[in-house]
Design an enzyme around this catalytic site. Structure first.
Site, PDB file in Angstrom:
ATOM      1  N   SER A  71     -12.532  -0.839 -83.816  1.00 22.52           N
ATOM      2  CA  SER A  71     -12.827  -1.521 -85.078  1.00 22.52           C
ATOM      3  C   SER A  71     -14.326  -1.769 -85.142  1.00 22.52           C
ATOM      4  O   SER A  71     -14.992  -1.869 -84.114  1.00 22.52           O
ATOM      5  CB  SER A  71     -12.078  -2.855 -85.152  1.00 22.52           C
ATOM      6  OG  SER A  71     -12.527  -3.634 -86.251  1.00 22.52           O
ATOM      7  N   TYR A  83     -10.151 -10.979 -81.134  1.00 21.22           N
ATOM      8  CA  TYR A  83      -9.895  -9.588 -81.508  1.00 21.22           C
ATOM      9  C   TYR A  83     -11.142  -8.742 -81.250  1.00 21.22           C
ATOM     10  O   TYR A  83     -11.063  -7.636 -80.700  1.00 21.22           O
ATOM     11  CB  TYR A  83      -9.506  -9.534 -82.977  1.00 21.22           C
ATOM     12  CG  TYR A  83      -9.139  -8.159 -83.491  1.00 21.22           C
ATOM     13  CD1 TYR A  83      -7.939  -7.563 -83.134  1.00 21.22           C
ATOM     14  CD2 TYR A  83      -9.977  -7.477 -84.371  1.00 21.22           C
ATOM     15  CE1 TYR A  83      -7.581  -6.310 -83.623  1.00 21.22           C
ATOM     16  CE2 TYR A  83      -9.635  -6.230 -84.864  1.00 21.22           C
ATOM     17  CZ  TYR A  83      -8.440  -5.653 -84.496  1.00 21.22           C
ATOM     18  OH  TYR A  83      -8.101  -4.411 -84.973  1.00 21.22           O
TER      19      TYR A  83
END
Length: 218
Positions: A71, A83
């Site tokens: 990501s 995350y």
């Protein structure tokens, strides 16, 4: 399951592995329990590593491809540092693996999507009330409900802006698996997201901190 799959693929060949497992949550560093950090590391990071190690002998044998879903959040964090942490770690694992696998003819590719929350549903809308109820007494003494609500509203606004065109990420995965010359990294993101990554990569940390602090203050 691992033994069954390896036994099956050993006879027919094995070309591509896509590590796509991932979970997400919201919360500042002190708001999250150690158990939650361990769970995220186990799924987002160690889950991909476990699968890769299991299939590595076959991938070397058939000169295949290994794809990892990362990501752009690997470069910066806006309320979901847990995350971001796991994605940054998987990128470093991939960097080492990519160099080590070149001598075997195995290609390692990283997909770096931008905000596709509306497509993947990886992160449900954040409830400030639930966050507040889960905070420890120490954290409640530092923060207040209004602050938690502001941060939740900010994060929810980011989620609502996510792209619904998830096929763009799938197209990158297909190219990574089938192209004669796949890229090491596929950044699939909006222009402003790519610009943020550019600033993060090339400018001093103090500049990036200022940009993100300004975004959070708004």
């Amino acid at each position: 399951s691992e033994k069954c799959l390896l036994r099956h693929f050993s006879s027919i060949g094995f070309w591509g592995l896509v590590n796509n497992a991932g979970i997400s949550t919201f919360g500042e560093t002190g708001w999250l329990s150690m158990e939650k950090y361990e769970k995220f590391a186990d799924v987002n990071l160690l889950g991909s590593i476990r699968t890769t190690l299991a299939f590595l002998p076959l991938l070397r044998k058939y000169k295949g491809r290994i794809i990892f879903m990362s990501s752009i959040i690997a470069y910066f964090s806006l309320g979901n540092g847990i995350y971001s942490m796991t994605k940054a770690a998987i990128e470093k694992f991939c960097d080492a693996l990519r160099l080590e696998m070149k001598k075997f003819g195995v290609r390692v590719c990283i997909i770096q999507p931008g905000n596709y929350a509306r497509s993947t549903k990886i992160q449900p809308p954040v409830s400030a009330e639930e966050i507040w109820n889960e905070l420890s007494e120490e954290e409640k003494a530092v923060y207040n409900k209004e602050y938690v609500q502001e941060r939740a509203n900010f994060f929810n606004s980011i989620l609502s802006e996510g792209s619904a065109n998830g096929n763009e990420v799938v197209d990158a995965m297909v190219d990574a698996l089938t192209s004669p010359a796949p890229k090491a990294r596929y950044m699939v993101a909006k222009l402003k997201e790519k610009a943020l990554v550019f600033v993060c990569a090339l400018f001093p940390t103090v500049v990036m901190d200022s940009v993100l602090s300004y975004a959070l203050s708004k």
